[in-house]
Design a protein around this motif. Sequence first.
Motif, PDB file in Angstrom:
ATOM      1  N   ALA A  35       5.817  -0.945   3.656  1.00 31.73           N
ATOM      2  CA  ALA A  35       5.254  -2.285   3.557  1.00 31.73           C
ATOM      3  C   ALA A  35       5.531  -2.886   2.186  1.00 31.73           C
ATOM      4  O   ALA A  35       5.904  -2.183   1.239  1.00 31.73           O
ATOM      5  N   TRP A  36       5.325  -4.196   2.123  1.00 32.44           N
ATOM      6  CA  TRP A  36       5.317  -4.926   0.859  1.00 32.44           C
ATOM      7  C   TRP A  36       3.956  -5.577   0.684  1.00 32.44           C
ATOM      8  O   TRP A  36       3.401  -6.153   1.631  1.00 32.44           O
ATOM      9  N   PHE A  37       3.459  -5.474  -0.527  1.00 29.26           N
ATOM     10  CA  PHE A  37       2.244  -6.173  -0.928  1.00 29.26           C
ATOM     11  C   PHE A  37       2.582  -7.028  -2.140  1.00 29.26           C
ATOM     12  O   PHE A  37       3.501  -6.712  -2.896  1.00 29.26           O
ATOM     13  N   PHE A  47      -1.541  -8.021   1.337  1.00 31.87           N
ATOM     14  CA  PHE A  47      -0.501  -7.615   2.260  1.00 31.87           C
ATOM     15  C   PHE A  47       0.512  -8.740   2.466  1.00 31.87           C
ATOM     16  O   PHE A  47       0.140  -9.909   2.581  1.00 31.87           O
ATOM     17  N   VAL A  48       1.812  -8.375   2.550  1.00 33.20           N
ATOM     18  CA  VAL A  48       2.862  -9.353   2.828  1.00 33.20           C
ATOM     19  C   VAL A  48       3.559  -9.026   4.157  1.00 33.20           C
ATOM     20  O   VAL A  48       3.642  -9.874   5.047  1.00 33.20           O
ATOM     21  N   ALA A  49       4.073  -7.803   4.291  1.00 32.30           N
ATOM     22  CA  ALA A  49       4.821  -7.434   5.489  1.00 32.30           C
ATOM     23  C   ALA A  49       4.847  -5.920   5.639  1.00 32.30           C
ATOM     24  O   ALA A  49       4.743  -5.198   4.651  1.00 32.30           O
ATOM     25  N   ALA A  50       4.983  -5.464   6.885  1.00 33.95           N
ATOM     26  CA  ALA A  50       5.055  -4.028   7.148  1.00 33.95           C
ATOM     27  C   ALA A  50       6.049  -3.748   8.254  1.00 33.95           C
ATOM     28  O   ALA A  50       6.294  -4.603   9.124  1.00 33.95           O
ATOM     29  N   ILE A  51       6.596  -2.534   8.218  1.00 32.50           N
ATOM     30  CA  ILE A  51       7.558  -2.109   9.231  1.00 32.50           C
ATOM     31  C   ILE A  51       7.222  -0.677   9.628  1.00 32.50           C
ATOM     32  O   ILE A  51       6.888   0.153   8.787  1.00 32.50           O
ATOM     33  N   THR A  58       7.429  -4.807  13.371  1.00 33.73           N
ATOM     34  CA  THR A  58       7.167  -5.430  12.082  1.00 33.73           C
ATOM     35  C   THR A  58       6.035  -6.434  12.243  1.00 33.73           C
ATOM     36  O   THR A  58       5.796  -6.948  13.347  1.00 33.73           O
ATOM     37  N   PHE A  59       5.315  -6.692  11.179  1.00 33.50           N
ATOM     38  CA  PHE A  59       4.407  -7.821  11.180  1.00 33.50           C
ATOM     39  C   PHE A  59       4.204  -8.332   9.773  1.00 33.50           C
ATOM     40  O   PHE A  59       4.513  -7.641   8.795  1.00 33.50           O
ATOM     41  N   TYR A  60       3.709  -9.566   9.693  1.00 37.13           N
ATOM     42  CA  TYR A  60       3.684 -10.314   8.446  1.00 37.13           C
ATOM     43  C   TYR A  60       2.352 -11.020   8.272  1.00 37.13           C
ATOM     44  O   TYR A  60       1.683 -11.361   9.249  1.00 37.13           O
ATOM     45  N   THR A  61       2.031 -11.281   7.029  1.00 39.08           N
ATOM     46  CA  THR A  61       0.917 -12.167   6.785  1.00 39.08           C
ATOM     47  C   THR A  61       1.341 -13.580   7.193  1.00 39.08           C
ATOM     48  O   THR A  61       2.530 -13.935   7.154  1.00 39.08           O
ATOM     49  N   GLU A  62       0.392 -14.385   7.600  1.00 37.33           N
ATOM     50  CA  GLU A  62       0.699 -15.675   8.197  1.00 37.33           C
ATOM     51  C   GLU A  62       1.513 -16.584   7.267  1.00 37.33           C
ATOM     52  O   GLU A  62       2.408 -17.304   7.717  1.00 37.33           O
TER      53      GLU A  62
END
Length: 122
Positions: A35-37, A47-51, A58-62
Motif C-alpha cells: 500500500a501507499w499512505f 491511506f492512499v491506495a492498496a494492492i 486494488t482500491f483507493y481513497t476517494e
Amino acid sequence: QVQLVESGGGLVQPGDSSTLSCVVSGGTSSDYAMAWFGQAPQKEREFVAAISWSGGSTFYTESVEGRFTIERDDDTNTMNLEMTRLRSEDTAVYYCAAGSYHSDFDQNYAFWGRGTQVTVSS
C-alpha cells in the motif's frame, strides 16, 4: 528483515503526472499485500491506495480514485504509484507499506519505508 525504499516524487506542477516506486529487499514482494499512505503537512498519515498480494485487487481513497494507479511487478520486487492530474492537496510525504492483506488500516502493515516527498506547486 524486509526493507522498503521509496523513490520518485519531488516538485511537480498542478496537473502534471509523477510516478513513485517502492523496492522491496530482504524478502519477496509477492508474499505481501502492499500500500501507499500519505502524510500531508500538519496532518495524520492517511491511506492512499492498496494492492493485494496477487495484484488482482486494488482500491483507493476517494480523493485519488481515477487519478492514481497502484501496480506491482513482483519480478523486480517493485510496486509503483502512478499519479496523474496532481493537485496541490496531493502534497505529502508518501510511504510504502507491506503487510498480510490489503486494507486501508495502517496497523495491518508490518513494514514501512522512510517516505518520499511529493510537492505539488506552481
